[in-house]
Design a protein around this motif. Structure first.
Motif, PDB file in Angstrom:
ATOM      1  N   GLN A  21       0.814  -1.207   0.000  1.00 42.39           N
ATOM      2  CA  GLN A  21       0.000   0.000   0.000  1.00 42.39           C
ATOM      3  C   GLN A  21       0.855   1.267   0.000  1.00 42.39           C
ATOM      4  OE1 GLN A  21      -2.274  -1.302   3.531  1.00 42.39           O
ATOM      5  NE2 GLN A  21      -4.075  -0.919   2.257  1.00 42.39           N
ATOM      6  N   ILE A  22       2.156   1.099   0.108  1.00 39.08           N
ATOM      7  CA  ILE A  22       3.073   2.233   0.098  1.00 39.08           C
ATOM      8  C   ILE A  22       3.878   2.178  -1.190  1.00 39.08           C
ATOM      9  CG2 ILE A  22       4.974   3.358   1.303  1.00 39.08           C
ATOM     10  CD1 ILE A  22       4.077   1.893   3.837  1.00 39.08           C
ATOM     11  N   GLU A  23       3.959   3.296  -1.859  1.00 40.21           N
ATOM     12  CA  GLU A  23       4.733   3.372  -3.095  1.00 40.21           C
ATOM     13  C   GLU A  23       5.953   4.255  -2.866  1.00 40.21           C
ATOM     14  OE1 GLU A  23       2.120   4.516  -6.221  1.00 40.21           O
ATOM     15  OE2 GLU A  23       0.805   2.802  -5.882  1.00 40.21           O
ATOM     16  N   LEU A  24       6.833   4.282  -3.839  1.00 37.65           N
ATOM     17  CA  LEU A  24       8.074   5.048  -3.693  1.00 37.65           C
ATOM     18  C   LEU A  24       7.826   6.519  -3.389  1.00 37.65           C
ATOM     19  CD1 LEU A  24      10.325   3.518  -6.494  1.00 37.65           C
ATOM     20  CD2 LEU A  24      10.450   3.130  -4.035  1.00 37.65           C
ATOM     21  N   ASP A  25       6.752   7.076  -3.918  1.00 40.83           N
ATOM     22  CA  ASP A  25       6.482   8.499  -3.724  1.00 40.83           C
ATOM     23  C   ASP A  25       5.376   8.784  -2.718  1.00 40.83           C
ATOM     24  OD1 ASP A  25       8.468   9.480  -5.518  1.00 40.83           O
ATOM     25  OD2 ASP A  25       7.217   8.812  -7.176  1.00 40.83           O
ATOM     26  N   THR A  26       4.950   7.789  -1.963  1.00 36.73           N
ATOM     27  CA  THR A  26       3.958   8.029  -0.916  1.00 36.73           C
ATOM     28  C   THR A  26       4.519   9.041   0.078  1.00 36.73           C
ATOM     29  OG1 THR A  26       3.040   5.803  -1.113  1.00 36.73           O
ATOM     30  CG2 THR A  26       2.669   6.936   0.974  1.00 36.73           C
ATOM     31  N   PRO A  27       3.761  10.089   0.393  1.00 36.36           N
ATOM     32  CA  PRO A  27       4.271  11.120   1.325  1.00 36.36           C
ATOM     33  C   PRO A  27       4.251  10.620   2.777  1.00 36.36           C
ATOM     34  CG  PRO A  27       2.046  11.661   0.640  1.00 36.36           C
ATOM     35  CD  PRO A  27       2.441  10.421  -0.118  1.00 36.36           C
ATOM     36  N   LEU A  28       5.365  10.053   3.197  1.00 35.32           N
ATOM     37  CA  LEU A  28       5.452   9.376   4.493  1.00 35.32           C
ATOM     38  C   LEU A  28       5.178  10.294   5.675  1.00 35.32           C
ATOM     39  CD1 LEU A  28       8.676   7.292   3.793  1.00 35.32           C
ATOM     40  CD2 LEU A  28       6.284   6.568   3.564  1.00 35.32           C
ATOM     41  N   LEU A  29       5.711  11.495   5.628  1.00 31.31           N
ATOM     42  CA  LEU A  29       5.546  12.408   6.760  1.00 31.31           C
ATOM     43  C   LEU A  29       4.149  13.016   6.774  1.00 31.31           C
ATOM     44  CD1 LEU A  29       9.060  14.113   6.666  1.00 31.31           C
ATOM     45  CD2 LEU A  29       8.291  12.203   8.076  1.00 31.31           C
ATOM     46  N   GLU A  30       3.633  13.352   5.610  1.00 23.41           N
ATOM     47  CA  GLU A  30       2.295  13.934   5.533  1.00 23.41           C
ATOM     48  C   GLU A  30       1.245  12.949   6.043  1.00 23.41           C
ATOM     49  OE1 GLU A  30       1.292  15.626   1.718  1.00 23.41           O
ATOM     50  OE2 GLU A  30       3.330  16.372   1.492  1.00 23.41           O
ATOM     51  N   LEU A  31       1.472  11.666   5.827  1.00 26.05           N
ATOM     52  CA  LEU A  31       0.519  10.638   6.262  1.00 26.05           C
ATOM     53  C   LEU A  31       0.857  10.089   7.645  1.00 26.05           C
ATOM     54  CD1 LEU A  31       0.117   8.746   2.865  1.00 26.05           C
ATOM     55  CD2 LEU A  31      -1.444  10.410   3.901  1.00 26.05           C
ATOM     56  N   ASN A  32       1.849  10.691   8.286  1.00 33.26           N
ATOM     57  CA  ASN A  32       2.286  10.263   9.629  1.00 33.26           C
ATOM     58  C   ASN A  32       2.682   8.793   9.674  1.00 33.26           C
ATOM     59  OD1 ASN A  32       1.933  12.813  10.879  1.00 33.26           O
ATOM     60  ND2 ASN A  32      -0.269  12.425  10.981  1.00 33.26           N
ATOM     61  N   PHE A  33       3.322   8.300   8.615  1.00 32.54           N
ATOM     62  CA  PHE A  33       3.798   6.919   8.586  1.00 32.54           C
ATOM     63  C   PHE A  33       5.087   6.754   9.383  1.00 32.54           C
ATOM     64  CE2 PHE A  33       1.674   5.212   4.475  1.00 32.54           C
ATOM     65  CZ  PHE A  33       0.463   5.239   5.124  1.00 32.54           C
ATOM     66  N   LEU A  34       5.754   7.849   9.667  1.00 31.59           N
ATOM     67  CA  LEU A  34       7.003   7.774  10.425  1.00 31.59           C
ATOM     68  C   LEU A  34       6.852   8.517  11.744  1.00 31.59           C
ATOM     69  CD1 LEU A  34       9.742   8.412   7.701  1.00 31.59           C
ATOM     70  CD2 LEU A  34       9.119   6.262   8.772  1.00 31.59           C
ATOM     71  N   ASP A  35       6.700   7.747  12.826  1.00 28.41           N
ATOM     72  CA  ASP A  35       6.749   8.388  14.134  1.00 28.41           C
ATOM     73  C   ASP A  35       8.199   8.346  14.619  1.00 28.41           C
ATOM     74  OD1 ASP A  35       7.237   5.818  15.025  1.00 28.41           O
ATOM     75  OD2 ASP A  35       5.245   5.555  15.903  1.00 28.41           O
ATOM     76  N   SER A  36       8.472   8.876  15.791  1.00 29.89           N
ATOM     77  CA  SER A  36       9.863   8.970  16.243  1.00 29.89           C
ATOM     78  C   SER A  36      10.508   7.596  16.382  1.00 29.89           C
ATOM     79  CB  SER A  36       9.945   9.750  17.549  1.00 29.89           C
ATOM     80  OG  SER A  36       9.166   9.121  18.540  1.00 29.89           O
ATOM     81  N   SER A  37       9.763   6.614  16.858  1.00 23.49           N
ATOM     82  CA  SER A  37      10.306   5.259  17.007  1.00 23.49           C
ATOM     83  C   SER A  37      10.635   4.658  15.641  1.00 23.49           C
ATOM     84  CB  SER A  37       9.296   4.368  17.734  1.00 23.49           C
ATOM     85  OG  SER A  37       9.774   3.053  17.792  1.00 23.49           O
ATOM     86  N   ALA A  38       9.732   4.786  14.700  1.00 25.77           N
ATOM     87  CA  ALA A  38       9.967   4.252  13.352  1.00 25.77           C
ATOM     88  C   ALA A  38      11.125   4.982  12.691  1.00 25.77           C
ATOM     89  CB  ALA A  38       8.704   4.396  12.509  1.00 25.77           C
TER      90      ALA A  38
END
Length: 86
Positions: A21-38
């Motif tokens: 469900q994640i592609e190379l250009d998926t906006p990781l920060l905008e979608l909050n896919f990366l929290d501090s632990s990740a």
């Protein structure tokens, strides 16, 4: 492949998200896919899998905005390290 490992790591840290469900250009920060632990897990993965240390000055939103941006960062750091050895 590094991109697949990054996709899998991000998917594992996101509840209900599969790596496909994640592609190379998926906006990781905008979608909050990366929290501090990740984020720390991702930097550790890059250190282990790509053999690059991520300098603190490179930990910017632009460099971690997407998987493609992360790969670009790794390739640039690897190139810089290679040039420094030449």
């Amino acid at each position: 492949m590094l991109a697949n490992k990054i996709l899998l790591l991000i998917a594992e840290t996101c509840a209900g998200c599969e790596s496909d469900q994640i592609e190379l250009d998926t906006p990781l920060l905008e979608l909050n896919f990366l929290d501090s632990s990740a984020f720390f897990d991702l930097v550790d993965l890059l250190n282990r899998e790509a053999g690059v240390a991520i300098p603190l000055r490179e930990v910017t939103p632009d460099n971690f905005a997407s998987v493609r941006a992360i790969i670009d960062l790794v390739e640039r750091l690897q190139s810089d390290a290679f040039a420094a050895q030449a």
